[in-house]
Design an enzyme around this catalytic site. Structure first.
Site, short mmCIF file in Angstrom:
data_model
loop_
_atom_site.label_atom_id
_atom_site.label_comp_id
_atom_site.label_asym_id
_atom_site.label_seq_id
_atom_site.Cartn_x
_atom_site.Cartn_y
_atom_site.Cartn_z
N TYR A 190 34.40 -3.68 -21.49
CA TYR A 190 34.41 -5.15 -21.47
C TYR A 190 35.72 -5.72 -20.95
O TYR A 190 35.77 -6.83 -20.44
CB TYR A 190 34.08 -5.72 -22.86
CG TYR A 190 34.97 -5.27 -23.98
CD1 TYR A 190 36.21 -5.84 -24.19
CD2 TYR A 190 34.54 -4.28 -24.86
CE1 TYR A 190 37.02 -5.44 -25.23
CE2 TYR A 190 35.35 -3.86 -25.91
CZ TYR A 190 36.59 -4.45 -26.09
OH TYR A 190 37.39 -4.03 -27.11
N THR A 198 -5.77 12.31 0.83
CA THR A 198 -6.98 11.77 0.21
C THR A 198 -7.88 11.16 1.27
O THR A 198 -7.43 10.75 2.35
CB THR A 198 -6.63 10.67 -0.82
OG1 THR A 198 -6.00 9.58 -0.14
CG2 THR A 198 -5.70 11.20 -1.89
N PRO A 237 -10.23 8.23 2.87
CA PRO A 237 -10.05 6.77 2.89
C PRO A 237 -10.90 6.08 1.84
O PRO A 237 -11.97 6.57 1.46
CB PRO A 237 -10.46 6.38 4.31
CG PRO A 237 -11.28 7.50 4.81
CD PRO A 237 -10.77 8.74 4.14
N ASN A 276 -0.82 10.03 0.41
CA ASN A 276 -0.48 9.05 -0.62
C ASN A 276 0.57 9.60 -1.56
O ASN A 276 0.64 10.80 -1.82
CB ASN A 276 -1.72 8.66 -1.43
CG ASN A 276 -2.68 7.81 -0.63
OD1 ASN A 276 -3.71 8.29 -0.19
ND2 ASN A 276 -2.34 6.55 -0.44
N ARG A 300 3.09 -1.70 10.78
CA ARG A 300 1.77 -1.97 10.19
C ARG A 300 1.15 -3.22 10.79
O ARG A 300 1.80 -4.25 10.95
CB ARG A 300 1.88 -2.16 8.68
CG ARG A 300 0.53 -2.56 8.08
CD ARG A 300 0.45 -2.53 6.60
NE ARG A 300 -0.88 -2.89 6.15
CZ ARG A 300 -1.29 -2.89 4.90
NH1 ARG A 300 -0.45 -2.53 3.95
NH2 ARG A 300 -2.52 -3.23 4.58
N ARG A 350 -3.43 2.21 8.59
CA ARG A 350 -2.10 1.60 8.64
C ARG A 350 -1.03 2.69 8.72
O ARG A 350 -1.23 3.80 8.18
CB ARG A 350 -1.86 0.68 7.45
CG ARG A 350 -1.70 1.26 6.07
CD ARG A 350 -2.94 1.86 5.44
NE ARG A 350 -4.09 0.98 5.37
CZ ARG A 350 -4.42 0.26 4.30
NH1 ARG A 350 -3.64 0.29 3.24
NH2 ARG A 350 -5.51 -0.45 4.30
N ASP A 401 1.62 1.72 3.89
CA ASP A 401 1.11 0.74 2.94
C ASP A 401 1.95 0.86 1.67
O ASP A 401 2.09 1.95 1.11
CB ASP A 401 -0.36 1.03 2.63
CG ASP A 401 -0.99 -0.01 1.71
OD1 ASP A 401 -0.57 -1.18 1.79
OD2 ASP A 401 -1.88 0.35 0.93
N ASP A 440 2.38 -0.89 -2.09
CA ASP A 440 1.82 -1.80 -3.09
C ASP A 440 2.59 -1.69 -4.40
O ASP A 440 2.93 -0.59 -4.85
CB ASP A 440 0.34 -1.45 -3.37
CG ASP A 440 -0.57 -1.81 -2.22
OD1 ASP A 440 -0.31 -2.83 -1.56
OD2 ASP A 440 -1.55 -1.07 -1.99
N ASP A 484 -1.02 -14.41 -3.91
CA ASP A 484 -0.66 -13.29 -3.04
C ASP A 484 -0.13 -12.08 -3.79
O ASP A 484 0.32 -11.11 -3.18
CB ASP A 484 0.37 -13.74 -2.01
CG ASP A 484 1.66 -14.26 -2.67
OD1 ASP A 484 1.62 -14.55 -3.88
OD2 ASP A 484 2.68 -14.37 -1.97
N ILE A 528 -0.83 -9.75 -7.53
CA ILE A 528 -1.39 -9.47 -8.85
C ILE A 528 -0.75 -8.18 -9.36
O ILE A 528 -0.78 -7.14 -8.69
CB ILE A 528 -2.92 -9.31 -8.79
CG1 ILE A 528 -3.57 -10.62 -8.33
CG2 ILE A 528 -3.46 -8.91 -10.16
CD1 ILE A 528 -5.08 -10.53 -8.18
N HIS A 562 -1.52 -3.82 -10.38
CA HIS A 562 -2.45 -3.84 -9.26
C HIS A 562 -3.88 -3.89 -9.76
O HIS A 562 -4.27 -3.13 -10.64
CB HIS A 562 -2.23 -2.61 -8.39
CG HIS A 562 -2.96 -2.66 -7.09
ND1 HIS A 562 -4.31 -2.42 -6.99
CD2 HIS A 562 -2.54 -2.95 -5.83
CE1 HIS A 562 -4.69 -2.54 -5.72
NE2 HIS A 562 -3.62 -2.86 -5.00
#
Length: 276
Positions: free
Chosen positions: A53, A161, A163, A174, A201, A210, A213, A215, A228, A230, A233
């Site tokens: 401190y 993975t 699509p 991914n 992208r 893409r 991506d 998210d 725009d 949430i 997810h």
């Protein structure tokens, strides 16, 4: 979280809208509550394990003396970020800047601005199915590393993975990313969109191919529902390509809406797939 409190630190600075304030200066008072883990310092009694401190008081004093702002809101915002970047053990702080006898033409003892700022734990889902997929994902992670408002970046193993949604496209790589950030959710979203655009992208087809991506899956335990953005997810519980990498980083993370861990959500989705 433990707290260290600094009360009424007196600093002389040159902050204000009027030229007299920036030329002549005046006294300011700083109050700060520092959120940090004091256990190691408490057991060891060694300064190296503590959020010092004394250093923080000198840092705030020098910052106030060497910078000039028109608004005390700007003083608080910029100094809070500087403190969080400078002192790695500091997880969060409450910062109050008091301006005694502010020149408003009325008898007034004090005006102050008080803010709370800190590091936020975030989990991202990342994916790519165009070009050199692994290189695109690594480039995105590198750009996250380069941002000073982001630290402690961890990346899961990558999985391939099929699509999701729009299936007439190449398979995806991914992964998941854990990080801490000073950004608000909207600021982080803006950064992620900027990184996606920088890496080429194009948003031509919903759920389409893409280069990269990015998210936001979790932001602390916040629940956000905006036009725009949430968080958590909205469809993560139905996406094994999200849950598998996420499970590598935070199997015990509890979904703040569904009240189940990432590991439980993954297991439920696997069981559903088995019964189809």
């Amino acid at each position: 979280m433990d707290r260290i409190k600094i009360q009424n630190l007196e600093v002389f600075g040159h902050h204000g809208v009027f030229s007299e304030e920036t030329k002549l200066g005046q006294k300011f008072l700083i109050n700060a509550t520092l959120y940090t883990d004091t256990r190691a310092a408490g057991y060891s009694d060694e300064l190296e394990y503590s959020t010092d401190y004394g250093k923080i008081c000198h840092f705030m004093t020098k910052y106030m003396q060497t910078h000039t702002f028109k608004l005390i809101e700007a003083v608080a915002e910029q100094m809070a970020q500087a403190l969080l970047l400078e002192f790695p053990l500091l997880q969060k702080l409450d910062l109050e800047i008091q301006k005694p006898w502010a020149p408003i033409g009325l008898p007034l003892e004090n005006v102050s601005v008080e803010i709370s700022r800190g590091w936020h734990k975030v989990y991202l889902s990342v994916g790519s199915n165009l070009g050199e997929r692994q290189q695109f994902l690594q480039a995105a992670v590198n750009l996250l590393h380069e941002c000073r408002e982001i630290r402690k970046v961890k990346v899961s193993n990558l999985i391939e993975t099929a699509p999701y949604g729009y299936t007439d496209q190449p398979p995806f790589l991914n992964g998941a990313v854990e990080l801490e950030t000073l950004f608000t959710p909207q600021e982080l979203l803006h950064l992620l969109n900027k990184i996606e655009a920088e890496l080429g992208r194009e948003r031509l087809i919903h759920w389409g191919p893409r280069t990269v991506d990015l998210d936001i899956i979790f932001y602390d335990d916040e629940i956000i529902a905006e036009a725009d953005l949430i968080i958590p997810h909205v469809d993560m519980q139905n996406r094994l390509f999200v849950l598998e990498p996420l499970n590598m980083l935070c199997p015990g993370k509890v979904h703040p809406v569904l009240h189940r861990t990432v590991a439980q959500l993954r297991q439920e989705l696997l069981e559903k797939a088995e019964h189809r």
